[in-house]
Write an enzyme that holds these catalytic residues in place. Structure first.
Site, PDB file in Angstrom:
ATOM      1  N   VAL A   1     -16.522  -8.936 -21.455  1.00  0.00           N
ATOM      2  CA  VAL A   1     -16.962  -8.834 -20.052  1.00  0.00           C
ATOM      3  C   VAL A   1     -15.836  -9.274 -19.122  1.00  0.00           C
ATOM      4  CG1 VAL A   1     -18.548  -9.795 -18.331  1.00  0.00           C
ATOM      5  CG2 VAL A   1     -19.423  -9.040 -20.532  1.00  0.00           C
ATOM      6  N   ALA A   2     -15.118 -10.342 -19.518  1.00  0.00           N
ATOM      7  CA  ALA A   2     -14.017 -10.865 -18.710  1.00  0.00           C
ATOM      8  C   ALA A   2     -12.856  -9.881 -18.646  1.00  0.00           C
ATOM      9  CB  ALA A   2     -13.541 -12.198 -19.272  1.00  0.00           C
TER      10      ALA A   2
ATOM     11  N   ILE B   1     -12.915  -6.585 -18.783  1.00  0.00           N
ATOM     12  CA  ILE B   1     -13.186  -5.306 -18.118  1.00  0.00           C
ATOM     13  C   ILE B   1     -13.601  -5.542 -16.664  1.00  0.00           C
ATOM     14  CG2 ILE B   1     -14.652  -3.237 -18.119  1.00  0.00           C
ATOM     15  CD1 ILE B   1     -15.010  -3.868 -21.204  1.00  0.00           C
TER      16      ILE B   1
ATOM     17  N   GLU C   1     -15.666  -4.648 -14.196  1.00  0.00           N
ATOM     18  CA  GLU C   1     -16.844  -3.771 -14.108  1.00  0.00           C
ATOM     19  C   GLU C   1     -16.958  -3.031 -12.772  1.00  0.00           C
ATOM     20  OE1 GLU C   1     -17.612  -6.578 -17.375  1.00  0.00           O
ATOM     21  OE2 GLU C   1     -16.904  -6.833 -15.327  1.00  0.00           O
TER      22      GLU C   1
ATOM     23  N   ASP D   1       1.232  29.237   3.955  1.00  0.00           N
ATOM     24  CA  ASP D   1       1.154  30.618   4.413  1.00  0.00           C
ATOM     25  C   ASP D   1       1.768  30.669   5.810  1.00  0.00           C
ATOM     26  OD1 ASP D   1       0.246  33.336   4.367  1.00  0.00           O
ATOM     27  OD2 ASP D   1      -1.351  32.751   5.733  1.00  0.00           O
TER      28      ASP D   1
ATOM     29  N   ASP E   1      -5.120  30.422   5.160  1.00  0.00           N
ATOM     30  CA  ASP E   1      -6.383  30.701   5.856  1.00  0.00           C
ATOM     31  C   ASP E   1      -7.015  32.020   5.432  1.00  0.00           C
ATOM     32  OD1 ASP E   1      -4.523  32.366   6.969  1.00  0.00           O
ATOM     33  OD2 ASP E   1      -4.900  31.820   9.048  1.00  0.00           O
TER      34      ASP E   1
ATOM     35  N   ASP F   1      -5.093  33.759   0.199  1.00  0.00           N
ATOM     36  CA  ASP F   1      -4.628  32.411  -0.132  1.00  0.00           C
ATOM     37  C   ASP F   1      -5.543  31.695  -1.120  1.00  0.00           C
ATOM     38  OD1 ASP F   1      -2.483  32.583   1.694  1.00  0.00           O
ATOM     39  OD2 ASP F   1      -3.843  32.144   3.342  1.00  0.00           O
TER      40      ASP F   1
ATOM     41  N   ASN G   1     -17.125 -10.807 -11.286  1.00  0.00           N
ATOM     42  CA  ASN G   1     -16.537  -9.454 -11.367  1.00  0.00           C
ATOM     43  C   ASN G   1     -17.215  -8.465 -10.433  1.00  0.00           C
ATOM     44  OD1 ASN G   1     -14.810 -10.422 -13.261  1.00  0.00           O
ATOM     45  ND2 ASN G   1     -15.512  -9.127 -14.943  1.00  0.00           N
TER      46      ASN G   1
ATOM     47  N   ASP H   1     -15.406 -10.674  -6.652  1.00  0.00           N
ATOM     48  CA  ASP H   1     -14.170  -9.871  -6.650  1.00  0.00           C
ATOM     49  C   ASP H   1     -14.307  -8.582  -5.844  1.00  0.00           C
ATOM     50  OD1 ASP H   1     -13.141 -11.716  -8.283  1.00  0.00           O
ATOM     51  OD2 ASP H   1     -12.990 -10.459 -10.074  1.00  0.00           O
TER      52      ASP H   1
END
Length: 887
Positions: A279-280, A282, A284, A326, A614, A618, A708, A712
């Site tokens: 868990v630490a 990654i 999340e 173009d 346009d 194209d 997390n 964070d």
């Protein structure tokens, strides 16, 4: 290759008599054989398919794996939190992409609903979907072409094909012409008419040679339907990061089990600890934060007239180093404009802007007067109708106070001789006081051949050979500058004369040069783009000289050698073309297939290519480019459907501003990623060190998840909207293969993460020591552990909140940037502290997270620890800057 065959051959192949057309029975048979004359598209993704497509990401797989594990060990609250992050990320993506893929539907809307055909010997109006190969189609001015035709008859027929070829001026059509070269460009096939183009003048008949998906528009539809979606540079970086983090988490867990076996620790307890570490490891919230930052970027871009349809496209813009544009309507104004006038010994430029000009030169007054009176176009309230060339002449009159309405009222037209492509002339007979005057306009060499006198300073004088040479010399100089040249002449007559007598013994007045001029603001945008290391490329269906003249004026190309024709592209192999692609800046007379080939050749060198356009022509290249940019006002629905971004103001300058925004957004995402990884590294060091040295674990999985996903995430999102670097467009484009950790970002993340980890362990140590225990103590009471974990929990959260201030710049201090220049970050830090204090102070939250309130002395201690990573990082910046200055 119908354009290489005579009409007799084509009619024979389709077994049709042009006088009678197909019979109803034969038409029904062919409808069953060839299918309806409409464009087909593959089924589009539904909401559910779009939702699951968002989940195909390595980071998401890692999070889903973490969800499964947390469910297995009974941590259902953690599982719900992680799953919520996954769903939020997917929803943000779906909202942006739900209405994105509309290219085929738009092409279907473009096809004309009705067609006039000859069947059973009668002229009938039918639904265009019922048109079949072999049908004889009748075309007249103002009618759309229902399918691809080989013309069998044409009378002064002109067809506006700019959506397919990029040419501003309607193409002259001639059924009698044959083109033996099988590689004849689309715009030069004068004996053909193409589906969804518009007849603007004259009339004609043609036999249908292709319908539905076999037409030129159909070929574009097929290209748009091909799957070729590529990952953007950011998606590739996040994919790699997801794999690294996933393998890192698995490796860490395996290492813990090995350590546990050597230390003879409880394996189930170690399994739970391994989950804490996974868990630490990654972040999340990363996937959702990136999606939110991109979505906020989309909102900001909409305020500068750029609508982004796909989230990752925002960041890709920052890597763009080639802009393929173009010409018609994108770099130019898509309206013919007179830029030069010439009367005897008087060459003058027409001002680019302004109106209500006064003329004192009598010859110039007569020149403009003749050109306006000899035109069928109208211009009212800023809108013109009719042939673009004639609109340009009428606008010229308006600007010099010789309006068409006023001249028509004073000089009524009584007869005319219409334009035809053989004479290349048009004449009208208008009242001129008590007499009549013939006004003639057209090709200057043809006018000189039928003129016997010239107007010089208001007097009619004999047209000498030297005068003829001078007129032709000026005309040639204008042509060399890619101007379209039109001459004007007149003659007075006492009576109304027959049209066949009009074009004899004329008095030559002068000539004008016109062009579809560049947009006024584009030159400066191209200069800024080149300064930022971006190479502008012009791609057009127009003629080489015209294209190069515009390119030179805008600063795209320096000489004719930097241009290449579509036919010359066909003569090269794909490998040779890719090798030589960097020698060219202008590509002229190109087809939709060429445009895709050009984009691919540039991409083969590792370039990140943006294509702007346009027209229908194209659309395929917009889809193949890394960033397809469509014009919102003049752009067709097809080009908008195929693009990644739409400019609501059709302004090339907006592309450059969008690239600047894209660069800043990438830099901000990088800040957010480095910040999150620093924080996660701190957590990993804290947990791993405790296991390695047989200490109690300072953080629980629930506490790590809280930090997390909540603590964070707020600063990370605020970093994502950090004000942009003012000098970002003075730097070259970012290498798309550049890692998140380039330019010292990796070492900064390691230093920051290590400091956070060590200080979190120190706080845990002081929390235990206060109660008479050490890190190596056994049988530590649960209340003491809870208190020590609370200290480490607060230090970890607070140090990360403070540290976010330092991540804003790798070189500038927070004082140089301005402490309050990102008010969102200050707000995120304050909210983070309030939430952190709430978790510890509110009883039911404190019980859920297994924390308790701290003494005042310990609050001071944890804040002292928490601010240290910020101070150290700022000192490192200061020392690094001093070292660079001393060099």
């Amino acid at each position: 290759m119908w354009f290489t065959k005579s009409r007799e051959e084509v009619l024979k192949e389709f077994a049709v008599d042009p006088a009678a057309g197909l019979s109803s029975e034969e038409a029904q048979y062919r409808l069953a054989k060839y299918g309806e004359n409409k464009l087909k598209g593959k089924p589009k993704k539904g909401l559910a398919a779009l939702f699951f497509a968002q989940l195909q990401d390595m980071l998401i797989y890692v999070l889903l794996g973490a969800t499964v594990i947390t469910v297995l060990i009974g941590e259902y609250v953690d599982a719900i939190i992680i799953l919520s992050v996954v769903v939020l990320n997917a929803v943000i993506g779906v909202v942006q992409e739900f209405k994105a893929e509309k290219a085929i539907e738009a092409l279907q809307k473009m096809t004309t609903p009705k067609a006039v055909v000859r069947r059973d010997g009668e002229v009938k109006e039918i639904n265009s979907e019922e048109v079949v190969p072999g049908d004889i189609v009748i075309i007249d001015a103002g009618r759309y072409v229902p399918a691809d035709l080989r013309l069998i008859e044409s009378v002064n027929l002109q067809i506006e094909e700019s959506a397919l070829t990029g040419e501003s001026v309607p193409a002259d059509k001639n059924a009698d012409e044959l083109h033996e070269d099988p590689k004849t460009p689309l715009g030069d096939k004068s004996n053909m008419a193409f589906m969804s183009t518009l007849a603007t003048y004259g009339r004609g008949e043609g036999v249908v040679v292709a319908s539905g998906m076999e037409t030129e528009v159909g070929k574009i539809a097929k290209i748009l339907d091909e799957d070729h979606d590529e990952l953007t540079p950011l998606q590739k970086r996040l994919e790699e990061l997801g794999k690294v983090l996933g393998f890192f988490a698995i490796g860490i867990c395996a290492l813990i089990f090995v350590i546990a076996l050597f230390q003879k620790r409880d394996l189930f307890e170690m399994f739970l600890t391994a989950i804490s570490l996974a868990v630490a490891a990654i972040p999340e919230g990363l996937a959702a934060i990136v999606a939110i930052v991109l979505a906020l970027g989309v909102t900001r871009m909409s305020k500068i007239n750029a609508i982004v349809k796909k989230l990752p496209a925002v960041e890709t813009l920052g890597s763009v180093n080639i802009i393929c544009s173009d010409k018609t309507g994108t770099l130019t104004q898509n309206k013919m404009t007179v830029v030069k006038t010439y009367t005897a010994n008087n060459l003058a430029d027409v001002p680019k802007v302004g109106s209500d000009f006064r003329i004192t030169n009598i010859d110039k007054i007569n020149l403009i007067k003749t050109l306006v009176l000899c035109s069928d176009a109208t211009y009212e309230n800023g809108e013109g109708t009719g042939d673009p060339t004639e609109i340009a002449l009428v606008v010229l009159g308006e600007r010099f106070n010789l309006s068409k309405a006023k001249l028509n009222a004073e000089h009524q037209r009584v007869a005319e001789k219409p334009f035809d492509s053989e004479r290349k002339l048009m004449s009208t007979l208008n009242k001129e006081g008590d007499i009549y005057r013939v006004h003639t306009k057209g090709a200057i060499d043809n006018i000189i051949n039928i003129a016997s006198t010239a107007l010089v300073d208001g007097k009619v004088v004999p047209l000498t050979e030297s005068m003829k040479e001078k007129f032709l010399q000026v005309a040639e100089e204008m042509s060399n500058d890619a101007l379209r040249v039109l001459g004007a002449a007149y003659k007075d007559t006492a009576d109304i004369i027959d049209p066949d007598e009009m074009e004899e013994d004329l008095t030559l007045i002068g000539l004008v040069g016109m062009i579809d001029p560049p947009r006024l603001e584009v030159k400066e945008s191209i200069r800024v783009a080149k300064l930022a290391g971006i190479t502008p490329i012009m791609i057009t269906g127009d003629h080489r000289n015209t294209a190069v003249a515009i390119a030179k004026e805008l600063g795209i190309a320096d000489n004719l050698e930097q241009s290449l024709l579509g036919a010359e592209i066909d003569e090269m192999s794909d490998e040779e073309f890719a090798q030589r692609i960097n020698d060219y800046r202008v590509f002229a007379r190109v087809s939709p297939e060429h445009k895709v080939k050009i984009v691919r050749a540039f991409k083969s060198h590792g370039n990140i290519v943006s294509m702007t356009g346009d027209g229908v022509n194209d659309a395929p290249s917009l889809k193949y480019a890394d960033i397809g940019v469509a014009m919102g006002i003049t752009g067709t629905d097809v080009s908008k459907g195929a693009s990644d971004m739409i400019l609501t103001d059709d302004n090339f300058t907006t592309i450059v501003r969008a690239i600047e925004e894209g660069r800043n957004i990438y830099n901000n995402i990088k800040k957010a990623v480095i910040f999150l990884l620093s924080c996660n590294l701190g957590e990993v060091i804290t947990v791993f060190a405790s296991i390695l040295f047989f200490w109690p674990v300072p953080l629980l999985p629930t506490q790590i998840l809280w930090i997390n996903l909540i603590t964070d995430s707020l600063p990370a999102i605020a970093l994502g909207v950090d004000p942009g670097d003012k000098d970002v467009m003075k730097k070259p484009p970012r290498d798309p293969n550049e890692s998140f950790f380039a330019e010292g970002a990796g070492s900064r993340a390691i230093i920051g993460g290590t400091l956070i980890g060590i200080l979190t362990l120190l706080a845990f140590y002081f929390g235990l020591k206060e109660h008479g225990y050490s890190l190596g103590s056994t049988a530590i009471p649960e209340t003491v552990l809870t208190y020590a974990r609370t200290m480490s929990f607060v230090v970890l959260a607070a140090s990360q909140l403070f540290y976010s201030l330092s991540v804003r710049s790798s070189s500038k201090s927070i004082l140089q940037l301005g402490l309050f220049s990102n008010i969102y970050l200050i707000g995120a830090i304050i909210v983070g502290f309030i939430l952190q204090f709430g978790v510890i102070s509110v009883p039911f939250l404190a019980d859920a997270f297994k924390v308790q309130n701290l003494s005042f002395r310990d609050w001071v201690l944890v804040f002292a620890f928490a601010i240290l990573p910020l101070i150290v990082n700022e000192l490192i910046k200061m020392l690094t800057n001093r070292r660079e200055v001393s060099r």
